[in-house]
Write a protein that holds these residues in place. Structure first.
Motif, PDB file in Angstrom:
ATOM      1  N   THR A  33       0.834  -1.205   0.000  1.00  0.00           N
ATOM      2  CA  THR A  33       0.000   0.000   0.000  1.00  0.00           C
ATOM      3  C   THR A  33       0.866   1.252   0.000  1.00  0.00           C
ATOM      4  O   THR A  33       0.568   2.228  -0.697  1.00  0.00           O
ATOM      5  CB  THR A  33      -0.938   0.004   1.220  1.00  0.00           C
ATOM      6  N   LEU A  34       1.939   1.241   0.790  1.00  0.00           N
ATOM      7  CA  LEU A  34       2.843   2.393   0.824  1.00  0.00           C
ATOM      8  C   LEU A  34       3.467   2.642  -0.548  1.00  0.00           C
ATOM      9  O   LEU A  34       3.563   3.789  -1.003  1.00  0.00           O
ATOM     10  CB  LEU A  34       3.938   2.175   1.872  1.00  0.00           C
ATOM     11  N   VAL A  35       3.860   1.572  -1.222  1.00  0.00           N
ATOM     12  CA  VAL A  35       4.480   1.721  -2.538  1.00  0.00           C
ATOM     13  C   VAL A  35       3.460   2.241  -3.547  1.00  0.00           C
ATOM     14  O   VAL A  35       3.732   3.206  -4.289  1.00  0.00           O
ATOM     15  CB  VAL A  35       5.065   0.379  -3.018  1.00  0.00           C
ATOM     16  N   LEU A  36       2.291   1.623  -3.597  1.00  0.00           N
ATOM     17  CA  LEU A  36       1.276   2.052  -4.559  1.00  0.00           C
ATOM     18  C   LEU A  36       0.799   3.469  -4.281  1.00  0.00           C
ATOM     19  O   LEU A  36       0.550   4.245  -5.211  1.00  0.00           O
ATOM     20  CB  LEU A  36       0.081   1.088  -4.527  1.00  0.00           C
ATOM     21  N   THR A  37       0.689   3.819  -3.003  1.00  0.00           N
ATOM     22  CA  THR A  37       0.257   5.180  -2.664  1.00  0.00           C
ATOM     23  C   THR A  37       1.304   6.200  -3.070  1.00  0.00           C
ATOM     24  O   THR A  37       0.968   7.304  -3.522  1.00  0.00           O
ATOM     25  CB  THR A  37      -0.035   5.279  -1.154  1.00  0.00           C
ATOM     26  N   ALA A  38       2.579   5.846  -2.919  1.00  0.00           N
ATOM     27  CA  ALA A  38       3.646   6.754  -3.361  1.00  0.00           C
ATOM     28  C   ALA A  38       3.558   6.987  -4.861  1.00  0.00           C
ATOM     29  O   ALA A  38       3.709   8.117  -5.345  1.00  0.00           O
ATOM     30  CB  ALA A  38       5.010   6.175  -2.985  1.00  0.00           C
ATOM     31  N   VAL A  39       3.300   5.924  -5.607  1.00  0.00           N
ATOM     32  CA  VAL A  39       3.124   6.059  -7.057  1.00  0.00           C
ATOM     33  C   VAL A  39       1.909   6.929  -7.355  1.00  0.00           C
ATOM     34  O   VAL A  39       1.927   7.783  -8.245  1.00  0.00           O
ATOM     35  CB  VAL A  39       2.978   4.673  -7.712  1.00  0.00           C
TER      36      VAL A  39
END
Length: 288
Positions: A33-39
């Motif tokens: 979730t952190l990675v996708l939210t950063a994107v």
């Protein structure tokens, strides 16, 4: 406590309910979730006019749409976790869909009635509400906002009541674990440092709400009642009468009081009482 219906959800979780498996699932869910939210955040400047305030966008309708749509990130990760670690679909977290839909519609009048009661209560500090969006603009945004509100509420319910609560209940008998632990996490994730001295009271009210919908989920055996309460609650606070600040973008009216203002404390206590009324009303409806 009559939690026999909870077997509908825990039975689905039982075959792959090892605590280590759930723990790994949570880690993958959080990290992904952190990675996708950063994107997602990096994609914001690609759309619409540039501006320094766009990465804290909730004060505008477009910004709130972005925030609500960002809940697709944990939803995608949850689907991945369910498929790879547990061999299940997202739908299995809801319970039988016909029953969930029936319970949703049966319970829905309860939070709607409580919302109506809340709207006629005096505003915090006696302040008059301030118009935030013209009615015509609000109606234009209503359709996509409702759709994404369902995404936001549904994602939270799938994670906390559908996944965490059911996985823990399939391994641990005590409700003190599978009711309280996910509710504590849910509450702490709503911690807002900008709320000043009100921050822990807000966390407490959020935790109370989470416990109530967790209890209803265990009594009903589906996410239907929890979705009804959560959807109406968030519609009222995000789209009808919101708090002035970074989440006011889709609200028709706002209360002209900062979230850290002590004048909000009686209103937060009243909100806790209204949550208890909703919970008791939903329990009565489910017994019929």
């Amino acid at each position: 406590m009559n939690y026999q219906a909870h077997d509908i959800l825990t039975g689905q979780a039982q075959p792959r309910a090892e605590l280590w498996r759930t723990g790994i699932g949570v880690l993958i869910l959080v990290a992904g979730t952190l990675v996708l939210t950063a994107v997602w955040v990096m994609a914001v400047p690609l759309f619409g006019p540039p501006g320094p305030g766009r990465l804290i966008p909730g004060e505008t309708p477009t910004g709130m749409i972005w925030i609500l749509a960002s809940f697709l990130c944990p939803l995608v990760m949850l689907a991945l976790v369910m498929r790879t670690l547990h061999g299940r679909t997202l739908g299995s977290l809801i319970g039988p869909l016909p029953l969930a839909g029936q319970q949703f519609l049966r319970v829905l009048p309860v939070p709607l009635g409580v919302l109506g009661l809340a709207l006629i209560l005096p505003s915090p500090g006696g302040h008059d509400l301030v118009a935030n969006l013209p009615l015509s603009a609000w109606l234009v945004w209503l359709g996509p906002a409702l759709l994404l509100l369902v995404v936001q509420v549904g994602t939270e319910e799938l994670i906390f009541r559908g996944y965490l609560q059911s996985q823990l209940a399939a391994r641990v008998r005590s409700p003190l674990v599978w009711l309280v632990l996910p509710s504590l996490v849910f509450a702490v994730l709503h911690f807002d440092a900008t709320a000043g001295a009100n921050r822990w009271l807000i966390v407490g009210v959020t935790g109370l709400f989470s416990l109530c919908v967790a209890d209803l989920t265990a009594r009903a055996g589906t996410l239907g009642p929890a979705m009804a309460l959560h959807l109406v609650n968030n519609f009222g606070s995000l789209m009808l009468v919101g708090a002035m600040g970074p989440m006011q973008g889709l609200a028709l009216y706002v209360v002209p009081v900062d979230m850290s203002d002590p004048v909000l404390r009686p209103a937060l206590v009243a909100e806790a009482l209204l949550i208890i009324i909703m919970w008791l009303g939903a329990r009565i409806v489910l017994r019929r």
